[in-house]
Structures are given as structure tokens and as C-alpha cells.
Design a protein around this motif. Sequence first.
Motif: not given
Length: 349
Positions: A199-213
Motif C-alpha cells: 500500500c502506498i501512503p496517502d501522503d509523502g514527503v518526496i517529489y520526483s521530477i526532472n527539475e532541469g526542465y
Amino acid sequence: MKAVKTLGQFIIEKQADFPYAKGELSRLLRDLGIAAKIVNREVNKAGLADILGEAGSVNIQGEEQKKLDIYANEQFISALKYGGECCMVASEENEDYIHIDSEISREAKYIVAIDPLDGSSNIDVNVGVGTIFSIYRRISASGKANDSDVLQRGTEQVAAGYIIYGSSTMLVYTTGKGVNGFTLDPSIGEFCLSHPNMCIPDDGVIYSINEGYYTHFPDGVKKYIKYCQVEDAKTNRPYTSRYIGSMVADLHRNMIKGGIFIYPLTASAPKGKLRLVYECNPMAFIIEQAGGKASNGYDRILELEVTELHQRSAIFIGSKNMVIKAEEMMACFSPQLTRKNFEGETCLQ
């Protein structure tokens, strides 16, 4: 001592969950597991073998193919051909469908869509890569499978999964009744149940995105990134930025720890970058079955119409509350929406 349950044993136990199945889907999942073991062997000795680097060819996506891309593609297609439970394969590495026209497979009931080696640009630097697969039940009556069999909405998937080749090798899959993870035990050569009922938690503290763009992102995505970076104790912000560059690896981490993975539209990819059939739909099915959420920023991924084999899409996927917040930010800056559900403080936070 805790009893060890292998992937094969688990699949057989769960076979009764499929009212229309007579063992074919179970055998198909077994075939995918066998191919995964072969690919894992080569991935783990890549530095010792002549399978690193570019292959000197370009796939249908216009991307330079790695040698391991081609190897993984061949292994999965071969396993599906000889298994006899699949009548057609759609691979990210091939321009068109692969019809399996053997006598045993011609009338098989299932279609498999596969990304044989996700994140292959990481191979040369020893970073986690993976495989993504999706299984559909064919809808054509007889003869050769056709477009209608593979261009089905994600809601029609009967199974989906991914394999991550990392510090350990895991196979995670769903058949629409929850998500289970199996870790490969190299001492016995079997995938063993290690993560039941994921089960994936309803909330988290990680965001994954290629911020170079960042400069090429839509305003709603920029707003969400800024939201993630603002300090706020009530929501555990600022969030942590983690981006591997392999959808499988990024989403597997977020599945366990909680987080959101975003690959939005950009100026260079106005329709999105990731493939709907091979990446977005299967991962959305898995994440939803684990209690998460997946959308293109506005609409549910699994309900998007599929019109092309190599169709692309934006994706916002992961912990439910994080995706909802990102969708709110997107709605605030979308001229196509009325904002009636998103008026007020949300757009200004």
C-alpha cells in the motif's frame, strides 16, 4: 522459521480469483518471471560483458538503443512466444505489433504490452533500471489479433507489473486485487513473496521530477514545485526532491515511502514524454491498486482513450493526497477548466 512462498506458488493459489481463467494467465505471469530472471542475470554482470553502451540503432521513439535494451526485448518476446499464452506482443522497442503465429499461440487469449528496459540510460552508470508489463484479454473473436486488442483503455487491464533490477531484484504485480511484491532469492533462483499487500501512503514527503526542465514546465507544475519547497510544519514541508531517471525506480521508492512522480508536458514534448500503453497505464493500475492515484494532471490515466500504439501522455502519479494537490495547482492555471472546484486559497498557497 517463516515459510517461503514463491511466485509460482502464489500465482497458483490466486488462480481461483479469475472467474474466466483456466490457468493461462498464471502461466503467462510465470513466463514473464522466467524472462525477468534471464534479464536480471545479464544486468548484474553488465560490467563484465560486452552488453554496455550504445547498440548503434534507434528505436521507434527516436531514442538511441542500448545493447541491453535489445537483449531484454528479445528475451521477453522469446519467453512469450514459447509460453503459448500470448497471441500478440506490443513492445516499446518495436514499431509495430509482434504477432505470435504459432499453432499453439494463434488463438491465445492474452495481449502483452511491455517496456523491456525502463531507464536504460542509467545502465552504463550502474543505477537501477526496470521492466514494465501490461496484460489485456483479447477482444477479437478469432484469427490474428488486431488494433482493437491492444488499444484498450487502461481500465481493461487484467494484470500489470514491473521488475526492478537494483540492490535486489523485485517483481511487483497486480491482477486487480491488490499489489504484491516478490524478491529474487539468487540462492534458489526463485522470486519469493517479500512484500504482501503493498500500500502506498496517502501522503509523502518526496517529489520526483526532472527539475532541469523547470523553465519548460506548465505554470501549474511550477506552482506545485514551489509549494513542495515552502517550509510548513503542518504538511511536513519542504518535501525532499529525489529523481533517478527510471520511472520504475522512482515509483518503487515512492510506493514504499510515499511520494509523487511527475512527468508533465514540456515545450519539447507537448503531448507528454512517457508512453501511455507501456508505462503510464500499467503503472497507474499498480498504484491505484495500492491505494494511490494517477492522472495526466486533469483526468484519470486509466480512462484515457488509446488511439495509437506509441501514444504519449503526461503523468502525475503516487500518493493520493499529493496527486490531488498537484491537480488543484494544474486546474488553477488551466484555461480549459472552470476552476469551480478549485477557487480560493488553493491557487494562492
